[in-house]
Design an enzyme around this catalytic site. Structure first.
Site, PDB file in Angstrom:
ATOM      1  N   ASP A 193       8.867  -7.828   2.464  1.00 48.79           N
ATOM      2  CA  ASP A 193       8.726  -9.215   2.919  1.00 48.79           C
ATOM      3  C   ASP A 193       9.832 -10.101   2.366  1.00 48.79           C
ATOM      4  OD1 ASP A 193       6.539  -8.795   4.519  1.00 48.79           O
ATOM      5  OD2 ASP A 193       5.071  -9.364   3.001  1.00 48.79           O
TER       6      ASP A 193
ATOM      7  N   ASP B 188       6.382  -8.435  -2.828  1.00 48.88           N
ATOM      8  CA  ASP B 188       6.506  -7.469  -1.737  1.00 48.88           C
ATOM      9  C   ASP B 188       7.974  -7.370  -1.339  1.00 48.88           C
ATOM     10  OD1 ASP B 188       6.674  -6.417   0.990  1.00 48.88           O
ATOM     11  OD2 ASP B 188       4.483  -6.447   0.913  1.00 48.88           O
TER      12      ASP B 188
ATOM     13  N   ARG C  52       2.320   1.514   3.510  1.00 48.82           N
ATOM     14  CA  ARG C  52       1.153   1.711   2.673  1.00 48.82           C
ATOM     15  C   ARG C  52      -0.046   1.042   3.317  1.00 48.82           C
ATOM     16  NH1 ARG C  52       1.094   0.153  -3.581  1.00 48.82           N
ATOM     17  NH2 ARG C  52       1.032  -1.925  -2.687  1.00 48.82           N
TER      18      ARG C  52
ATOM     19  N   THR D 280      -6.433   1.530   1.493  1.00 52.63           N
ATOM     20  CA  THR D 280      -6.470   2.787   0.726  1.00 52.63           C
ATOM     21  C   THR D 280      -5.259   2.961  -0.184  1.00 52.63           C
ATOM     22  OG1 THR D 280      -5.261   4.010   2.409  1.00 52.63           O
ATOM     23  CG2 THR D 280      -7.668   3.894   2.662  1.00 52.63           C
TER      24      THR D 280
HETATM   25  C1  PRP Z   1       6.309  -0.795  -0.165  1.00 52.38           C
HETATM   26  C2  PRP Z   1       7.547  -0.265  -0.848  1.00 52.38           C
HETATM   27  C3  PRP Z   1       7.285   1.206  -0.926  1.00 52.38           C
HETATM   28  C4  PRP Z   1       5.783   1.243  -1.167  1.00 52.38           C
HETATM   29  C5  PRP Z   1       5.541   1.505  -2.615  1.00 52.38           C
HETATM   30  O1  PRP Z   1       6.374  -0.588   1.185  1.00 52.38           O
HETATM   31  O2  PRP Z   1       8.735  -0.580  -0.172  1.00 52.38           O
HETATM   32  O3  PRP Z   1       7.622   1.921   0.237  1.00 52.38           O
HETATM   33  O4  PRP Z   1       5.277  -0.035  -0.786  1.00 52.38           O
HETATM   34  O5  PRP Z   1       4.185   1.665  -2.862  1.00 52.38           O
HETATM   35  P1  PRP Z   1       3.554   3.047  -3.339  1.00 52.38           P
HETATM   36  O6  PRP Z   1       4.434   3.572  -4.416  1.00 52.38           O
HETATM   37  O7  PRP Z   1       2.202   2.635  -3.816  1.00 52.38           O
HETATM   38  O8  PRP Z   1       3.470   3.973  -2.161  1.00 52.38           O
HETATM   39  P2  PRP Z   1       5.239  -1.082   2.201  1.00 52.38           P
HETATM   40  O9  PRP Z   1       4.178  -0.041   2.327  1.00 52.38           O
HETATM   41  O10 PRP Z   1       4.810  -2.450   1.832  1.00 52.38           O
HETATM   42  O11 PRP Z   1       5.983  -1.064   3.594  1.00 52.38           O
HETATM   43  P3  PRP Z   1       7.175  -1.983   4.141  1.00 52.38           P
HETATM   44  O12 PRP Z   1       8.408  -1.638   3.360  1.00 52.38           O
HETATM   45  O13 PRP Z   1       7.275  -1.557   5.563  1.00 52.38           O
HETATM   46  O14 PRP Z   1       6.777  -3.423   3.963  1.00 52.38           O
HETATM   47  N1  URA Z   2       5.304  -2.548  -2.718  1.00 56.66           N
HETATM   48  C1  URA Z   2       5.994  -3.678  -2.969  1.00 56.66           C
HETATM   49  O1  URA Z   2       6.801  -4.126  -2.144  1.00 56.66           O
HETATM   50  N2  URA Z   2       5.784  -4.314  -4.142  1.00 56.66           N
HETATM   51  C2  URA Z   2       4.916  -3.862  -5.060  1.00 56.66           C
HETATM   52  O2  URA Z   2       4.784  -4.477  -6.127  1.00 56.66           O
HETATM   53  C3  URA Z   2       4.203  -2.678  -4.772  1.00 56.66           C
HETATM   54  C4  URA Z   2       4.424  -2.041  -3.599  1.00 56.66           C
END
Ligand code: PRP
Ligand code: URA
Length: 215
Positions: free
Chosen positions: A209, A206, A110, A114
């Protein structure tokens, strides 16, 4: 389980063990090691419920004593598709229940400004159009990532897609359902709302993380 009264495509799997494990995961004091284990355990428990809907077929087998007709899951092997990174945490727990499942990967992150998903990887097993597909991501926030992942799966012909997440926000459920009303969502919890940065409240932070210890 009946669908959620306000969200017809959402089923909240609120088994006591799922609720208990999710409560531990949400706690900010829960360390990476335990968080990782709990994601897998909840994914496994959710899979037990979601696989209840898989089609079965009868086969004739020979027990040591006699011939009988037994049931087995019909069709080609199930496909698990984690959305990288955090979806990876759900895979091993599910494979403990469905060890012969195939595994695809969708790389999306994400954009922090944006909140739009950015795609960087896509690889799914052959014949995904003829298989049940479980799309995996612990978090359904705005719904952008899950909706983009489903669009990619549909582009290679997948039709029998189910989305499994741990924590969903109402905004994400609505946004996802508007784009993909044919894809059922299964969640361990439906939370209250998103904050201004697109994080789920109360949520668990997150997920990527916390799972990988990157922050
Ligand atoms: C997080 C999560 C989803 C997304 C959800 O991933 O694991 O994939 O955000 O958000 P959305 O419904 O608003 O799209 P992130 O983009 O943080 O990536 P990562 O798993 O690589 O840390
Ligand atoms: N992605 C995450 O990992 N946590 C949130 O709360 C939203 C998006």
């Amino acid at each position: 389980m009946p669908p959620h009264p306000d969200h017809p495509t959402l089923t909240v799997l609120d088994h006591p063990l799922i609720q208990h494990k999710l409560a531990i995961m949400r706690d900010r004091e829960t360390a990476t090691k335990n968080f990782r284990q709990l994601v897998g355990e909840i994914a496994m428990l959710m899979t037990y419920e979601v696989t209840r809907e898989l089609a079965t077929e009868s086969v004739t087998i020979e027990t040591p004593l006699e011939r009988m007709t037994a049931n087995r899951v019909a069709g080609k092997k199930l496909v698990l598709v984690p959305i990288l990174r955090a979806g990876l945490g759900m895979v091993d727990g599910i494979l403990q229940l469905v060890p012969s499942a195939r595994v695809g990967h969708i790389g999306l992150y994400r954009d922090h400004e944006t909140l739009e998903p950015v795609s960087y990887y896509f690889k799914v097993p052959e014949a995904s159009d003829a298989r049940d597909v479980f799309l995996l991501d612990p978090m359904l926030a705005t719904g952008g990532s899950a909706a983009a992942a489903v669009a990619k799966l549909k582009a290679v012909g997948a039709t029998r897609i189910r989305f499994l997440c741990l924590v969903a926000a109402p905004e994400g459920v609505r946004g996802f359902a508007a784009k993909h009303p044919d894809v059922p969502i299964y969640a361990a919890a439906l939370d209250r709302q998103l904050n201004d940065h697109g994080y789920i409240l109360p949520g668990l932070g997150d997920a990527g993380d916390r799972l990988f210890g990157t922050r």
